[in-house]
Enzyme design. Structure first.
Site, PDB file in Angstrom:
ATOM      1  N   ASP A   1      28.482   1.556  11.250  1.00  0.00           N
ATOM      2  CA  ASP A   1      28.325   2.883  10.640  1.00  0.00           C
ATOM      3  C   ASP A   1      28.103   3.935  11.728  1.00  0.00           C
ATOM      4  O   ASP A   1      28.763   4.984  11.760  1.00  0.00           O
ATOM      5  CB  ASP A   1      27.139   2.843   9.666  1.00  0.00           C
ATOM      6  CG  ASP A   1      27.022   4.103   8.836  1.00  0.00           C
ATOM      7  OD1 ASP A   1      28.031   4.826   8.707  1.00  0.00           O
ATOM      8  OD2 ASP A   1      25.930   4.379   8.320  1.00  0.00           O
TER       9      ASP A   1
ATOM     10  N   LYS B   1      23.144  -6.342  19.463  1.00  0.00           N
ATOM     11  CA  LYS B   1      21.986  -6.062  20.323  1.00  0.00           C
ATOM     12  C   LYS B   1      21.254  -7.402  20.418  1.00  0.00           C
ATOM     13  O   LYS B   1      20.066  -7.519  20.097  1.00  0.00           O
ATOM     14  CB  LYS B   1      21.122  -4.959  19.694  1.00  0.00           C
ATOM     15  CG  LYS B   1      19.995  -4.466  20.572  1.00  0.00           C
ATOM     16  CD  LYS B   1      20.446  -3.661  21.765  1.00  0.00           C
ATOM     17  CE  LYS B   1      19.266  -3.323  22.667  1.00  0.00           C
ATOM     18  NZ  LYS B   1      19.663  -2.692  23.936  1.00  0.00           N
TER      19      LYS B   1
ATOM     20  N   TYR C   1       0.842  -1.223   0.000  1.00  0.00           N
ATOM     21  CA  TYR C   1       0.000   0.000   0.000  1.00  0.00           C
ATOM     22  C   TYR C   1       0.865   1.256   0.000  1.00  0.00           C
ATOM     23  O   TYR C   1       0.611   2.202   0.742  1.00  0.00           O
ATOM     24  CB  TYR C   1      -0.951   0.023   1.213  1.00  0.00           C
ATOM     25  CG  TYR C   1      -1.681  -1.267   1.462  1.00  0.00           C
ATOM     26  CD1 TYR C   1      -2.519  -1.803   0.482  1.00  0.00           C
ATOM     27  CD2 TYR C   1      -1.541  -1.944   2.671  1.00  0.00           C
ATOM     28  CE1 TYR C   1      -3.190  -2.993   0.710  1.00  0.00           C
ATOM     29  CE2 TYR C   1      -2.202  -3.121   2.895  1.00  0.00           C
ATOM     30  CZ  TYR C   1      -3.021  -3.647   1.918  1.00  0.00           C
ATOM     31  OH  TYR C   1      -3.677  -4.826   2.143  1.00  0.00           O
TER      32      TYR C   1
ATOM     33  N   ASP D   1      30.945   7.048  13.441  1.00  0.00           N
ATOM     34  CA  ASP D   1      30.769   8.504  13.552  1.00  0.00           C
ATOM     35  C   ASP D   1      31.095   8.946  14.978  1.00  0.00           C
ATOM     36  O   ASP D   1      31.693  10.008  15.190  1.00  0.00           O
ATOM     37  CB  ASP D   1      29.330   8.912  13.217  1.00  0.00           C
ATOM     38  CG  ASP D   1      29.157   9.234  11.736  1.00  0.00           C
ATOM     39  OD1 ASP D   1      29.821   8.568  10.912  1.00  0.00           O
ATOM     40  OD2 ASP D   1      28.367  10.139  11.403  1.00  0.00           O
TER      41      ASP D   1
ATOM     42  N   ASP E   1      24.056  -0.167  22.818  1.00  0.00           N
ATOM     43  CA  ASP E   1      23.761   0.997  23.665  1.00  0.00           C
ATOM     44  C   ASP E   1      24.875   1.202  24.691  1.00  0.00           C
ATOM     45  O   ASP E   1      25.334   2.324  24.926  1.00  0.00           O
ATOM     46  CB  ASP E   1      22.387   0.868  24.333  1.00  0.00           C
ATOM     47  CG  ASP E   1      22.114  -0.527  24.877  1.00  0.00           C
ATOM     48  OD1 ASP E   1      22.763  -1.497  24.438  1.00  0.00           O
ATOM     49  OD2 ASP E   1      21.262  -0.656  25.772  1.00  0.00           O
TER      50      ASP E   1
HETATM   51  N1  GGG Z   1      32.153   9.093   1.660  1.00  0.00           N
HETATM   52  C1  GGG Z   1      31.089   8.452   1.054  1.00  0.00           C
HETATM   53  C2  GGG Z   1      29.778   8.977   1.536  1.00  0.00           C
HETATM   54  O1  GGG Z   1      29.240   9.859   0.918  1.00  0.00           O
HETATM   55  N2  GGG Z   1      29.314   8.472   2.648  1.00  0.00           N
HETATM   56  C3  GGG Z   1      28.125   8.949   3.243  1.00  0.00           C
HETATM   57  C4  GGG Z   1      27.167   7.893   3.617  1.00  0.00           C
HETATM   58  O2  GGG Z   1      26.018   8.187   3.877  1.00  0.00           O
HETATM   59  N3  GGG Z   1      27.583   6.658   3.685  1.00  0.00           N
HETATM   60  C5  GGG Z   1      26.739   5.607   4.080  1.00  0.00           C
HETATM   61  C6  GGG Z   1      27.476   4.428   4.519  1.00  0.00           C
HETATM   62  O3  GGG Z   1      28.697   4.442   4.642  1.00  0.00           O
HETATM   63  O4  GGG Z   1      26.817   3.438   4.776  1.00  0.00           O
END
Ligand code: GGG
Length: 354
Positions: free
Chosen positions: A246, A189, A145, A250, A222
Protein backbone atom coordinates in the site's frame (compact mmCIF):
# COMPACT_ATOMS: atom_id res chain seq x y z
CA UNK A 1 -22.74 -8.60 -28.51
CA UNK A 2 -21.15 -9.56 -25.18
CA UNK A 3 -22.82 -8.16 -22.02
CA UNK A 4 -20.96 -7.72 -18.74
CA UNK A 5 -22.85 -7.27 -15.49
CA UNK A 6 -20.89 -4.84 -13.36
CA UNK A 7 -21.50 -3.91 -9.71
CA UNK A 8 -20.81 -0.20 -9.25
CA UNK A 9 -19.91 1.24 -5.84
CA UNK A 10 -19.07 4.91 -6.36
CA UNK A 11 -18.66 5.43 -2.59
CA UNK A 12 -17.85 8.87 -1.28
CA UNK A 13 -16.13 12.14 -2.20
CA UNK A 14 -14.63 12.16 -5.69
CA UNK A 15 -15.72 8.53 -6.10
CA UNK A 16 -19.09 10.08 -7.04
CA UNK A 17 -17.37 12.03 -9.86
CA UNK A 18 -14.76 9.65 -11.28
CA UNK A 19 -17.15 6.69 -11.52
CA UNK A 20 -19.79 8.36 -13.78
CA UNK A 21 -16.95 9.69 -15.96
CA UNK A 22 -15.51 6.19 -16.29
CA UNK A 23 -18.91 4.68 -17.06
CA UNK A 24 -19.36 7.23 -19.86
CA UNK A 25 -16.01 6.15 -21.31
CA UNK A 26 -16.80 2.43 -20.92
CA UNK A 27 -20.12 2.95 -22.72
CA UNK A 28 -18.31 4.70 -25.59
CA UNK A 29 -15.67 1.94 -25.79
CA UNK A 30 -18.37 -0.75 -25.55
CA UNK A 31 -20.26 0.76 -28.50
CA UNK A 32 -17.09 0.55 -30.63
CA UNK A 33 -16.22 -3.01 -29.57
CA UNK A 34 -19.60 -4.75 -29.50
CA UNK A 35 -19.82 -4.88 -25.71
CA UNK A 36 -22.72 -3.81 -23.54
CA UNK A 37 -22.80 -3.28 -19.79
CA UNK A 38 -25.51 -4.02 -17.29
CA UNK A 39 -24.66 -1.55 -14.51
CA UNK A 40 -25.98 -2.46 -11.05
CA UNK A 41 -25.55 0.43 -8.64
CA UNK A 42 -24.95 0.00 -4.89
CA UNK A 43 -25.31 3.19 -2.82
CA UNK A 44 -22.93 1.99 -0.11
CA UNK A 45 -20.64 4.40 1.72
CA UNK A 46 -20.98 7.31 4.15
CA UNK A 47 -24.61 8.24 3.50
CA UNK A 48 -25.65 4.59 3.70
CA UNK A 49 -23.83 4.40 7.06
CA UNK A 50 -25.74 7.39 8.46
CA UNK A 51 -29.07 5.79 7.46
CA UNK A 52 -28.34 2.17 8.38
CA UNK A 53 -25.49 2.23 10.93
CA UNK A 54 -23.29 0.10 8.67
CA UNK A 55 -21.31 0.77 5.48
CA UNK A 56 -22.97 -2.13 3.64
CA UNK A 57 -25.90 -4.49 4.31
CA UNK A 58 -25.18 -7.77 6.09
CA UNK A 59 -25.63 -9.74 2.84
CA UNK A 60 -23.34 -7.45 0.79
CA UNK A 61 -21.09 -10.24 -0.50
CA UNK A 62 -24.12 -12.30 -1.51
CA UNK A 63 -25.45 -9.28 -3.46
CA UNK A 64 -22.12 -8.69 -5.21
CA UNK A 65 -21.24 -12.32 -5.96
CA UNK A 66 -23.27 -12.78 -9.20
CA UNK A 67 -21.52 -9.89 -11.00
CA UNK A 68 -18.73 -10.25 -13.55
CA UNK A 69 -16.70 -7.55 -11.79
CA UNK A 70 -16.93 -4.69 -9.28
CA UNK A 71 -16.04 -1.09 -10.14
CA UNK A 72 -15.29 0.95 -7.03
CA UNK A 73 -14.64 4.67 -6.61
CA UNK A 74 -13.45 5.79 -3.19
CA UNK A 75 -14.21 4.99 0.41
CA UNK A 76 -14.09 7.41 3.34
CA UNK A 77 -16.10 10.17 4.97
CA UNK A 78 -14.88 13.12 7.01
CA UNK A 79 -17.47 12.39 9.75
CA UNK A 80 -16.76 8.65 10.06
CA UNK A 81 -13.48 7.24 11.41
CA UNK A 82 -11.38 5.85 8.52
CA UNK A 83 -11.00 2.47 10.19
CA UNK A 84 -14.83 2.15 10.19
CA UNK A 85 -15.22 2.98 6.49
CA UNK A 86 -12.34 0.78 5.36
CA UNK A 87 -13.16 -2.19 7.56
CA UNK A 88 -16.86 -1.80 6.82
CA UNK A 89 -16.67 -1.76 3.04
CA UNK A 90 -13.41 -2.22 1.18
CA UNK A 91 -11.53 -4.82 3.22
CA UNK A 92 -14.43 -7.30 3.63
CA UNK A 93 -14.85 -7.38 -0.16
CA UNK A 94 -11.12 -8.00 -0.76
CA UNK A 95 -11.05 -10.77 1.86
CA UNK A 96 -14.50 -12.22 1.21
CA UNK A 97 -13.83 -12.63 -2.51
CA UNK A 98 -10.27 -13.85 -1.96
CA UNK A 99 -8.89 -11.00 -4.08
CA UNK A 100 -5.40 -11.82 -2.90
CA UNK A 101 -3.41 -10.03 -5.60
CA UNK A 102 -3.70 -6.25 -5.65
CA UNK A 103 -1.97 -5.23 -8.87
CA UNK A 104 -0.89 -1.57 -9.06
CA UNK A 105 0.99 -0.51 -12.21
CA UNK A 106 3.05 2.71 -12.32
CA UNK A 107 4.21 3.96 -15.71
CA UNK A 108 5.80 7.28 -16.62
CA UNK A 109 3.58 8.13 -19.59
CA UNK A 110 4.45 10.34 -22.56
CA UNK A 111 3.32 13.86 -21.67
CA UNK A 112 3.69 13.40 -17.91
CA UNK A 113 6.62 14.77 -15.90
CA UNK A 114 8.16 12.84 -13.05
CA UNK A 115 9.17 14.94 -10.04
CA UNK A 116 12.49 13.10 -10.39
CA UNK A 117 14.97 14.73 -12.78
CA UNK A 118 15.95 13.22 -16.12
CA UNK A 119 13.46 10.40 -16.69
CA UNK A 120 11.88 10.05 -20.12
CA UNK A 121 8.51 8.46 -20.90
CA UNK A 122 8.55 4.69 -20.48
CA UNK A 123 11.78 4.61 -18.48
CA UNK A 124 9.87 4.04 -15.26
CA UNK A 125 7.50 1.13 -15.76
CA UNK A 126 6.84 -1.05 -12.75
CA UNK A 127 3.99 -2.81 -11.05
CA UNK A 128 3.54 -3.28 -7.34
CA UNK A 129 1.80 -6.54 -6.40
CA UNK A 130 0.39 -6.16 -2.94
CA UNK A 131 -0.79 -9.10 -0.82
CA UNK A 132 -4.43 -8.20 -0.25
CA UNK A 133 -6.12 -10.58 2.17
CA UNK A 134 -3.93 -11.02 5.26
CA UNK A 135 -0.66 -9.56 6.61
CA UNK A 136 -0.92 -6.37 8.62
CA UNK A 137 -4.58 -5.86 7.51
CA UNK A 138 -5.85 -9.09 9.08
CA UNK A 139 -7.71 -7.24 11.87
CA UNK A 140 -6.69 -9.56 14.66
CA UNK A 141 -6.41 -7.73 17.97
CA UNK A 142 -8.26 -5.64 20.46
CA UNK A 143 -8.22 -2.95 23.10
CA UNK A 144 -7.74 -3.24 26.83
CA UNK A 145 -8.95 -0.36 29.04
CA UNK A 146 -10.31 1.30 25.93
CA UNK A 147 -10.65 5.12 26.16
CA UNK A 148 -9.00 5.13 29.60
CA UNK A 149 -5.72 6.95 30.19
CA UNK A 150 -3.73 3.69 30.24
CA UNK A 151 -5.49 2.04 27.29
CA UNK A 152 -3.67 -0.73 25.45
CA UNK A 153 -4.03 -1.88 21.83
CA UNK A 154 -2.77 -5.15 20.40
CA UNK A 155 -2.83 -5.81 16.66
CA UNK A 156 -1.33 -8.93 15.15
CA UNK A 157 -0.37 -9.48 11.56
CA UNK A 158 -1.03 -12.83 9.91
CA UNK A 159 1.34 -14.37 7.36
CA UNK A 160 0.51 -17.82 6.06
CA UNK A 161 2.82 -19.85 3.87
CA UNK A 162 -0.08 -20.35 1.43
CA UNK A 163 -0.91 -16.63 1.41
CA UNK A 164 2.71 -15.62 0.79
CA UNK A 165 3.40 -18.25 -1.85
CA UNK A 166 0.33 -17.53 -3.95
CA UNK A 167 0.86 -13.77 -4.19
CA UNK A 168 4.59 -14.22 -4.83
CA UNK A 169 3.78 -16.73 -7.57
CA UNK A 170 1.36 -14.19 -9.07
CA UNK A 171 4.20 -11.65 -9.16
CA UNK A 172 6.51 -14.09 -10.97
CA UNK A 173 3.81 -14.99 -13.49
CA UNK A 174 3.24 -11.29 -14.14
CA UNK A 175 6.98 -10.69 -14.63
CA UNK A 176 7.03 -13.53 -17.14
CA UNK A 177 3.98 -12.20 -19.02
CA UNK A 178 5.05 -8.56 -19.05
CA UNK A 179 7.18 -7.06 -21.73
CA UNK A 180 9.49 -5.86 -19.00
CA UNK A 181 12.83 -6.48 -17.38
CA UNK A 182 11.82 -9.95 -16.11
CA UNK A 183 12.66 -9.04 -12.53
CA UNK A 184 10.83 -9.52 -9.26
CA UNK A 185 11.80 -7.56 -6.15
CA UNK A 186 10.50 -8.86 -2.82
CA UNK A 187 10.01 -6.31 -0.05
CA UNK A 188 10.02 -7.15 3.67
CA UNK A 189 11.40 -5.96 6.96
CA UNK A 190 12.52 -9.42 7.98
CA UNK A 191 15.47 -8.16 9.98
CA UNK A 192 13.00 -6.67 12.47
CA UNK A 193 9.79 -8.65 11.80
CA UNK A 194 11.63 -11.84 12.62
CA UNK A 195 8.82 -14.36 12.26
CA UNK A 196 6.17 -13.27 9.78
CA UNK A 197 8.51 -11.80 7.21
CA UNK A 198 11.10 -14.53 7.65
CA UNK A 199 8.31 -16.87 6.56
CA UNK A 200 7.69 -14.54 3.58
CA UNK A 201 11.42 -14.69 2.68
CA UNK A 202 11.34 -18.50 2.79
CA UNK A 203 8.26 -18.55 0.57
CA UNK A 204 10.00 -16.16 -1.85
CA UNK A 205 13.13 -18.34 -1.98
CA UNK A 206 11.03 -21.44 -2.67
CA UNK A 207 8.81 -19.89 -5.36
CA UNK A 208 11.73 -18.13 -7.10
CA UNK A 209 13.28 -21.55 -7.81
CA UNK A 210 10.29 -22.29 -10.09
CA UNK A 211 11.21 -19.24 -12.22
CA UNK A 212 14.91 -19.49 -13.15
CA UNK A 213 14.27 -17.11 -16.08
CA UNK A 214 13.30 -14.25 -13.74
CA UNK A 215 15.95 -12.21 -11.89
CA UNK A 216 15.26 -11.49 -8.23
CA UNK A 217 16.24 -9.10 -5.49
CA UNK A 218 15.15 -8.91 -1.86
CA UNK A 219 15.01 -5.49 -0.22
CA UNK A 220 14.08 -4.20 3.20
CA UNK A 221 11.19 -1.76 2.89
CA UNK A 222 13.29 1.23 3.98
CA UNK A 223 15.88 0.50 1.27
CA UNK A 224 13.07 -0.11 -1.23
CA UNK A 225 11.57 3.33 -0.47
CA UNK A 226 14.96 4.92 -1.05
CA UNK A 227 15.53 2.98 -4.26
CA UNK A 228 12.07 3.81 -5.67
CA UNK A 229 13.42 7.39 -5.73
CA UNK A 230 17.11 6.66 -6.44
CA UNK A 231 16.73 4.04 -9.20
CA UNK A 232 13.01 3.66 -10.11
CA UNK A 233 13.82 2.52 -13.65
CA UNK A 234 15.45 -0.65 -12.33
CA UNK A 235 12.18 -2.08 -10.98
CA UNK A 236 9.83 -4.33 -12.93
CA UNK A 237 7.50 -6.32 -10.64
CA UNK A 238 7.65 -5.57 -6.92
CA UNK A 239 5.86 -7.83 -4.43
CA UNK A 240 5.16 -6.96 -0.83
CA UNK A 241 2.84 -7.41 2.10
CA UNK A 242 -0.52 -5.67 2.45
CA UNK A 243 0.85 -2.63 4.30
CA UNK A 244 4.18 -2.31 2.50
CA UNK A 245 2.49 -2.74 -0.90
CA UNK A 246 0.00 0.00 0.00
CA UNK A 247 2.71 2.46 1.02
CA UNK A 248 5.11 1.68 -1.84
CA UNK A 249 2.36 1.99 -4.46
CA UNK A 250 1.72 5.61 -3.41
CA UNK A 251 5.44 6.19 -3.88
CA UNK A 252 5.48 4.50 -7.29
CA UNK A 253 2.43 6.62 -8.23
CA UNK A 254 4.08 9.91 -7.39
CA UNK A 255 7.42 9.14 -9.06
CA UNK A 256 5.41 8.51 -12.24
CA UNK A 257 3.63 11.85 -12.01
CA UNK A 258 0.41 11.71 -9.98
CA UNK A 259 -1.74 9.50 -7.81
CA UNK A 260 -4.49 10.67 -10.18
CA UNK A 261 -3.13 8.15 -12.69
CA UNK A 262 -2.66 5.20 -10.32
CA UNK A 263 -4.91 2.26 -11.19
CA UNK A 264 -5.45 -0.98 -9.32
CA UNK A 265 -7.00 -4.40 -9.72
CA UNK A 266 -7.99 -6.52 -6.73
CA UNK A 267 -7.80 -9.92 -8.35
CA UNK A 268 -9.11 -13.33 -7.47
CA UNK A 269 -6.84 -15.08 -9.97
CA UNK A 270 -8.82 -18.31 -9.48
CA UNK A 271 -11.91 -16.47 -10.80
CA UNK A 272 -14.26 -18.00 -8.23
CA UNK A 273 -15.48 -14.53 -7.26
CA UNK A 274 -15.78 -11.14 -8.98
CA UNK A 275 -12.57 -9.13 -8.97
CA UNK A 276 -12.68 -5.45 -8.03
CA UNK A 277 -11.17 -2.49 -9.89
CA UNK A 278 -10.53 0.85 -8.19
CA UNK A 279 -8.24 3.86 -8.33
CA UNK A 280 -5.49 3.83 -5.71
CA UNK A 281 -6.57 7.29 -4.51
CA UNK A 282 -9.17 7.97 -1.87
CA UNK A 283 -12.08 10.40 -1.59
CA UNK A 284 -10.03 13.65 -1.76
CA UNK A 285 -12.45 15.73 0.39
CA UNK A 286 -10.49 18.92 -0.42
CA UNK A 287 -11.61 18.84 -4.07
CA UNK A 288 -14.79 16.72 -3.85
CA UNK A 289 -17.87 18.29 -5.44
CA UNK A 290 -15.86 20.74 -7.59
CA UNK A 291 -15.81 18.63 -10.76
CA UNK A 292 -12.02 18.81 -11.04
CA UNK A 293 -10.95 15.31 -9.96
CA UNK A 294 -8.73 13.36 -12.34
CA UNK A 295 -10.84 10.42 -13.60
CA UNK A 296 -7.87 8.74 -15.30
CA UNK A 297 -6.88 6.41 -12.42
CA UNK A 298 -10.39 4.95 -12.49
CA UNK A 299 -10.33 4.82 -16.29
CA UNK A 300 -7.01 2.94 -16.30
CA UNK A 301 -8.57 0.59 -13.69
CA UNK A 302 -11.51 0.09 -16.05
CA UNK A 303 -9.06 -0.89 -18.80
CA UNK A 304 -7.63 -3.48 -16.40
CA UNK A 305 -11.18 -4.69 -15.73
CA UNK A 306 -11.82 -5.26 -19.45
CA UNK A 307 -8.49 -7.06 -19.77
CA UNK A 308 -9.50 -9.32 -16.83
CA UNK A 309 -12.88 -9.94 -18.50
CA UNK A 310 -11.00 -10.98 -21.63
CA UNK A 311 -12.33 -8.01 -23.59
CA UNK A 312 -8.74 -7.25 -24.48
CA UNK A 313 -9.30 -5.04 -27.54
CA UNK A 314 -11.68 -2.72 -25.70
CA UNK A 315 -9.32 -2.56 -22.71
CA UNK A 316 -6.37 -1.72 -24.93
CA UNK A 317 -8.43 0.93 -26.73
CA UNK A 318 -9.16 2.67 -23.41
CA UNK A 319 -5.53 2.40 -22.35
CA UNK A 320 -4.37 3.85 -25.71
CA UNK A 321 -6.93 6.70 -25.55
CA UNK A 322 -5.74 7.64 -22.07
CA UNK A 323 -2.10 7.60 -23.18
CA UNK A 324 -2.92 9.71 -26.26
CA UNK A 325 -4.76 12.25 -24.10
CA UNK A 326 -1.79 12.52 -21.75
CA UNK A 327 0.71 12.75 -24.63
CA UNK A 328 -1.21 15.69 -26.15
CA UNK A 329 -0.64 17.67 -22.89
CA UNK A 330 -3.58 20.00 -23.62
CA UNK A 331 -6.45 18.61 -21.53
CA UNK A 332 -5.42 17.72 -17.97
CA UNK A 333 -6.58 18.19 -14.40
CA UNK A 334 -4.82 20.21 -11.71
CA UNK A 335 -2.84 17.27 -10.27
CA UNK A 336 -0.99 17.20 -13.63
CA UNK A 337 -0.58 20.98 -13.77
CA UNK A 338 -3.66 21.71 -15.89
CA UNK A 339 -6.97 23.49 -15.38
CA UNK A 340 -9.36 21.06 -17.10
CA UNK A 341 -12.41 19.60 -15.41
CA UNK A 342 -13.32 15.94 -14.97
CA UNK A 343 -15.84 16.36 -17.81
CA UNK A 344 -13.23 17.96 -20.14
CA UNK A 345 -10.84 15.04 -19.58
CA UNK A 346 -13.61 12.49 -20.11
CA UNK A 347 -14.59 14.04 -23.46
CA UNK A 348 -10.94 14.24 -24.56
CA UNK A 349 -10.37 10.55 -23.78
CA UNK A 350 -13.56 9.58 -25.62
CA UNK A 351 -12.42 11.62 -28.65
CA UNK A 352 -9.15 9.66 -28.61
CA UNK A 353 -10.89 6.26 -28.60
CA UNK A 354 -10.27 4.20 -31.72
N1 GGG B 1 -10.11 3.82 -4.13
C1 GGG B 1 -10.55 3.25 -2.95
C2 GGG B 1 -10.13 4.05 -1.76
O1 GGG B 1 -10.89 4.88 -1.32
N2 GGG B 1 -8.93 3.83 -1.30
C3 GGG B 1 -8.39 4.59 -0.23
C4 GGG B 1 -7.80 3.77 0.85
O2 GGG B 1 -7.56 4.28 1.93
N3 GGG B 1 -7.51 2.52 0.61
C5 GGG B 1 -6.90 1.70 1.58
C6 GGG B 1 -6.27 0.52 0.99
O3 GGG B 1 -6.19 0.37 -0.22
O4 GGG B 1 -5.81 -0.29 1.77
Amino acid sequence: MKTFTIAVIAGDGIGQEVIPATIELLEAAGARHNISFDWRYFDWGGDYYFKHGAMVPANALELLAPHDAILLGAVGHTSIPDNVTLNGLLLPIRRGFDQYANVRPAVLFEGVDSPLRGYKAGEIDMVVVRENTEGEYAQIGGFLYQHQPDEVAVQSSVFTRRGCERVIRHAFELARARNGKKRVASITKSNAQGYSMVLWDRAFDAVSKEYPDIKTEQLLVDAAAMNFVRRPASFDVVVGSNLFGDILSDLSAIVTGSIGLAASANLDPARRFPSMFEPVHGTAPDIAGKGIANPMATMFSAAMMLEHLQAREAGQAIDAALRATLAARDVRTADLGGTSSTADVTQAVIRNLR
